[in-house]
Design a protein around this motif. Sequence first.
Motif, PDB file in Angstrom:
ATOM      1  N   ALA A  22     -22.724 -98.466 -37.516  1.00  0.00           N
ATOM      2  CA  ALA A  22     -23.158 -97.217 -38.544  1.00  0.00           C
ATOM      3  C   ALA A  22     -23.654 -96.106 -37.642  1.00  0.00           C
ATOM      4  O   ALA A  22     -23.394 -95.071 -38.077  1.00  0.00           O
ATOM      5  CB  ALA A  22     -24.224 -97.953 -39.362  1.00  0.00           C
ATOM      6  N   PHE A  23     -24.388 -96.532 -36.398  1.00  0.00           N
ATOM      7  CA  PHE A  23     -24.627 -95.337 -35.584  1.00  0.00           C
ATOM      8  C   PHE A  23     -23.670 -94.271 -35.154  1.00  0.00           C
ATOM      9  O   PHE A  23     -23.949 -93.185 -35.077  1.00  0.00           O
ATOM     10  CB  PHE A  23     -25.750 -95.908 -34.396  1.00  0.00           C
ATOM     11  N   MET A  24     -22.393 -95.010 -34.578  1.00  0.00           N
ATOM     12  CA  MET A  24     -21.610 -94.523 -34.230  1.00  0.00           C
ATOM     13  C   MET A  24     -20.794 -93.415 -35.187  1.00  0.00           C
ATOM     14  O   MET A  24     -20.673 -92.276 -34.928  1.00  0.00           O
ATOM     15  CB  MET A  24     -20.308 -95.205 -33.707  1.00  0.00           C
ATOM     16  N   LEU A  25     -20.775 -93.853 -36.427  1.00  0.00           N
ATOM     17  CA  LEU A  25     -20.136 -93.249 -37.399  1.00  0.00           C
ATOM     18  C   LEU A  25     -21.203 -92.161 -37.886  1.00  0.00           C
ATOM     19  O   LEU A  25     -20.615 -90.805 -38.412  1.00  0.00           O
ATOM     20  CB  LEU A  25     -19.829 -94.158 -38.845  1.00  0.00           C
ATOM     21  N   THR A  26     -22.292 -92.395 -37.962  1.00  0.00           N
ATOM     22  CA  THR A  26     -23.417 -91.143 -38.138  1.00  0.00           C
ATOM     23  C   THR A  26     -23.377 -90.186 -37.197  1.00  0.00           C
ATOM     24  O   THR A  26     -23.468 -89.036 -37.572  1.00  0.00           O
ATOM     25  CB  THR A  26     -24.823 -91.765 -38.326  1.00  0.00           C
ATOM     26  N   VAL A  27     -23.341 -90.545 -36.001  1.00  0.00           N
ATOM     27  CA  VAL A  27     -23.218 -89.552 -34.911  1.00  0.00           C
ATOM     28  C   VAL A  27     -21.814 -88.732 -35.118  1.00  0.00           C
ATOM     29  O   VAL A  27     -22.074 -87.224 -35.149  1.00  0.00           O
ATOM     30  CB  VAL A  27     -23.300 -90.254 -33.439  1.00  0.00           C
ATOM     31  N   GLY A  32     -20.146 -83.270 -37.080  1.00  0.00           N
ATOM     32  CA  GLY A  32     -19.102 -82.263 -38.121  1.00  0.00           C
ATOM     33  C   GLY A  32     -19.981 -81.455 -38.769  1.00  0.00           C
ATOM     34  O   GLY A  32     -19.841 -80.312 -39.254  1.00  0.00           O
ATOM     35  N   ALA A  33     -21.530 -81.943 -39.450  1.00  0.00           N
ATOM     36  CA  ALA A  33     -22.225 -81.382 -40.108  1.00  0.00           C
ATOM     37  C   ALA A  33     -22.946 -80.010 -39.558  1.00  0.00           C
ATOM     38  O   ALA A  33     -23.131 -79.058 -40.010  1.00  0.00           O
ATOM     39  CB  ALA A  33     -23.376 -82.223 -40.671  1.00  0.00           C
ATOM     40  N   TYR A  34     -22.872 -80.291 -38.184  1.00  0.00           N
ATOM     41  CA  TYR A  34     -23.772 -79.274 -37.661  1.00  0.00           C
ATOM     42  C   TYR A  34     -22.862 -78.058 -37.292  1.00  0.00           C
ATOM     43  O   TYR A  34     -23.179 -76.972 -37.561  1.00  0.00           O
ATOM     44  CB  TYR A  34     -24.056 -79.793 -35.903  1.00  0.00           C
TER      45      TYR A  34
END
Length: 609
Positions: A22-27, A32-34
């Motif tokens: 989940a951490f990898m996907l969140t990063v 992308g959000a940044y």
Amino acid sequence: MSLTENTLKNFNFGYVDYIVFAFMLTVSASIGAYFGFFSKSKNTTDEYLLGSKKMKTIPVAISLVASQLSGIAIMSIPAETYSYGFAYIYLVLSNILVVPTLTYIIVPVFYENSISNCYEYLQIRFNKSTRRLVTLSFVLNACMMLPVYMFVPSLAFSQVTGINIHLINTIVCSICVFYTMLGGIKAVVWTDVVQAMVMLFSVVLVGVLGVLKVGGLTKVFENANAGGRLDISYSFDPRIRSSFYSLFISGYLMWTGHIGLNQICVQRIVSLPTIQQAKRALTITGIGIIIIMSFNAFTGILMFARYFGCDPILAAVVEKPDKLMPFFVQDVVGHLKGMPGVFISCVFSASLSTMSAILNSLAGVVYFDYIKPSIRHTEARANAIMKIFVVLMGCYCIASGLIVQKFNSILQTIITITGINTGAVVGVFLLGMFVPRVNGKVAVTSVTFSILTMLWIIVNAQIRFKTGQIKYEPLPTSLNNCDFHDFRAIIANISTPAISNLPLTKEVPLLTTAFGSNQDFSIYDITFYWYKVLGVVFVWLLAIPLSYVWKSNEEKLNPKLFTPFVRRFLIQNSIEMEEMPLKPPKYIESNASTTIAIASNVKENNKST
């Protein structure tokens, strides 16, 4: 707790693994959000697709490596070498010739003509029809490949967790679409950098721990050699599945096409400000691909050494070779908390990097080649349309997973699909850069001929697979040493009927196998590794004769459209033409005297009248 219970417990995906994943996907989503919401950049197509041509060398090089190292490479290349031997390494080593080809022959042409879309070159060099034809083949190829790239990691995740493949596919595709749509090429490149680090760490760690588990490198190669996995075929028979010649030559054309003549990679190469930076990036890319792909190929040998005499596939513990890698990872590092999660993150990182690169470049190609000519173009509208297209392609990938699930060998499927058009595309680009006399009419005809001929060959080959005339059985394995490896209890607990229902040997009929053929030669029996080579050959075989029938005006061609080697001859010829007098002196003198004589005769005639 017994050894059996301990081992079975290791084959679980714990809460730490879920956290790592989940951490990898969140990063990835955060990057992308940044770039989508917080980065101070212009809302232009140049920014979205090329990063305003201000990208840095190292990130782009890492991104290029990551995009080539898809989930297929992580999962299917070890399966390939496990089943058919270490010969695949020659396909990897062909990069040694690919890098100078790109840096000295192909990429200089793109930079000196200020080309940001490699298919634009075909329009400038030949005509618009050539560009549209090759672009269409790129779009269709990408549409066929995207679902496969994304399905592979979902397969791995399902193997170790038991969660439905299509649910995982939906979640991860959505995250990839999210950061690709918002952040454009910058998000793609920087997520690739993060994901590449995860991939490198995972592949190296699994390799090192796997070697220790087997008992050292010497033991690994002893077992591999005993099982025939180190045997290399140097036969010229094109029906042999994996020979030195088929792998090295095909690999050379494959990497040249994928890195230097495919918009997915060219888009990132030309996002660098100067050609010197592009050359450095390509050199780093070539070295990176060789290192990490070699690790992947070695992992297959390592898996065979680990299960030498106790094949999990033969025992029906693992369904097929493409699912063996997750099993091996759980076996080797499953006792370390979080490591299965790191490996699954590695596989997903590989596929996400490839998928995001394809989505970003595909959106640009479709917009500029098919949508822009039909609408009133503005930068804001173009970006909005490309983002909508990325979302639609993500939905398509999710739905297409139902079809990909039925494929047997994913690596073979990939190479077969790309074999339809990759050879033709490489062939027409090389024609444009090397043969000045070839014009647009010749190019379109040759590409069409190559694609249709390859499609005919591949369809007939698949029919022969279905009818049993071609059958690629892997190198033999056994279950004779399961007690020695202490795997018997595991096999008995997971799949008890497997031992008693082992397939019996049968008489081999007339057919083409992975290692030879006992029937008459047919072009439909050649290995899929030769498909790209044939595609190039068909283009050149037709184009060269046709160029003498449909002649082009070579004097009007811009020398910069050709590779530097050919360009020298064109410039030299043009200089010689400029220095040559328009007419020979004798001809001028005789012509002048004739003119004077005619003028005097006219005067005399006028006087007499």
